[in-house]
Design an enzyme around this catalytic site. Structure first.
Site, PDB file in Angstrom:
ATOM      1  NE  ARG A 127      -4.141  -1.632  -0.097  1.00 48.79           N
ATOM      2  CZ  ARG A 127      -4.133  -2.622  -0.974  1.00 48.79           C
ATOM      3  NH1 ARG A 127      -3.075  -2.784  -1.770  1.00 48.79           N
ATOM      4  NH2 ARG A 127      -5.137  -3.456  -1.062  1.00 48.79           N
ATOM      5  CG  ASP A 182       3.040  -2.548  -8.329  1.00 52.10           C
ATOM      6  OD1 ASP A 182       3.209  -2.247  -9.530  1.00 52.10           O
ATOM      7  OD2 ASP A 182       2.025  -3.137  -7.904  1.00 52.10           O
ATOM      8  CD  GLU A 194      -2.023   3.191  -5.896  1.00 48.21           C
ATOM      9  OE1 GLU A 194      -2.845   2.404  -6.367  1.00 48.21           O
ATOM     10  OE2 GLU A 194      -0.939   2.837  -5.400  1.00 48.21           O
TER      11      GLU A 194
END
Length: 336
Positions: free
Chosen positions: A235, A259, A264
């Site tokens: 997260r 990632d 985001e």
């Protein structure tokens, strides 16, 4: 049930339609993400289906309740984007997919480590341009290194096993240690400070809770070994991005592979190649040669997409048939 599926991409439609053949659910796909401004689209539906960057806050839930929405079906494991207490107040069930392919995430974590270390992404670009030089492509042997795993659930365990297979010493930290896991000698539990101080590579595999929010911050980063590698496929808000940028700029943090990202929702799952990106933190991160960013794709395998669709639809069927909701998540998940 009539289900409004928000934030959908072509692959969502493909796998949900395929798995939905054996159900009676009517799925209507919306490209828009669910939030206050788009909640009106749920009028006339029985349930909404959302993903990680949909904003299901108190105000949005209030609108959904006004439309008599009965279920919020998450097609993901995380639930930090849903106001669980507000959902309970309105008697709206929140159902999730607790695991779809933990192997996919663990394997992508390894891919980030190997790419950052051996710089294969840079070598690929060089060779395509006719540059076969090895300058500045030096890596290090992963064998024999100490790997710290923060969060030892299913994904963390699989990742630990992968790194053990590469000949690494694996240590772990978890707010709720698994005694059976330590007995198996897959890893040794240590304190968070010990893990930070001893690890050459640190990988985050814990959920986002009030206790883990910014678990990587100025204080914890500077407890790490100088030159250590930090990986996050869990997260985004586990890492204080500004603290990471400061540590990268000063040369203390050796590598960063992410990632997921704190902000985001403004970037990921969208094609912004013809757009001016205004996120200064992301632009700053991408300016470092020792930072690798992927756009929340760790889960993205055909196995995982099939499982997500299958379990999500199964959750809706269980609710409709009055069966036990094994994947229900309540406000107790964020307490304590």
């Amino acid at each position: 049930m009539k289900v409004a599926v928000f934030g959908t991409k072509s692959y969502d439609k493909e796998f949900f339609k395929l798995e939905g053949i054996n159900t009676t659910h009517e799925l209507v796909f919306f490209e828009s993400r669910l939030r206050v401004k788009t909640a009106q689209l749920a009028n006339g539906f029985d349930a909404v289906c959302v993903f990680v960057n949909d904003v299901v806050d108190a105000e949005t839930i209030g609108i959904l309740a006004g439309f008599n929405i009965k279920v919020i079906a998450l097609r993901c494991a995380g639930f930090n984007n849903v106001d669980l207490e507000e959902a309970e107040k309105h008697n709206i069930a929140v159902l999730r997919v607790p695991a779809y392919s933990p192997y996919a995430v663990a394997e992508h974590t390894l891919a980030l480590i190997l790419t950052l270390n051996r710089k294969t992404h840079k070598a690929y670009n060089r060779v395509r341009e006719g540059n076969f030089s090895l300058d500045r492509l030096t890596g290090f042997d992963i064998h024999g290194k100490t790997v710290g795993v923060i969060g030892t659930g299913k994904i963390g365990q699989i990742f630990a096993n992968i790194m053990k297979g590469l000949g690494c010493k694996v240590i772990g930290f978890d707010l709720y240690p698994n005694k059976d896991l330590e007995k198996s000698k897959l890893l040794k539990y240590v304190t968070l400070n010990e893990l930070l101080e001893q690890s050459d590579i640190i990988s985050l595999h814990c959920p986002l809770t009030p206790q883990t929010h910014h678990i990587i911050n100025d204080h914890t980063i500077w407890r790490m070994k100088k030159g250590a590698m930090l990986i996050n496929t869990s997260r985004g808000r586990l890492i204080d991005t500004e603290a990471a940028i400061r540590a990268l700029a000063k040369g203390h943090l050796g590598y960063l592979g992410i990632d997921v990202y704190e902000q985001e929702e403004k970037l990921f799952f969208r094609d912004l190649s013809e757009t001016l990106i205004r996120d200064e933190k992301m632009l700053n991160l991408m300016s470092f040669p020792n930072v690798l960013v992927t756009g929340h794709q760790a889960f993205f395998t055909d196995t995982a997409l099939t499982q997500i669709a299958r379990v999500t639809l199964g959750n809706l069927t269980a609710y409709e048939n009055g069966e036990e909701l094994v994947n229900k998540v309540g406000s107790e998940a964020i307490k304590g």
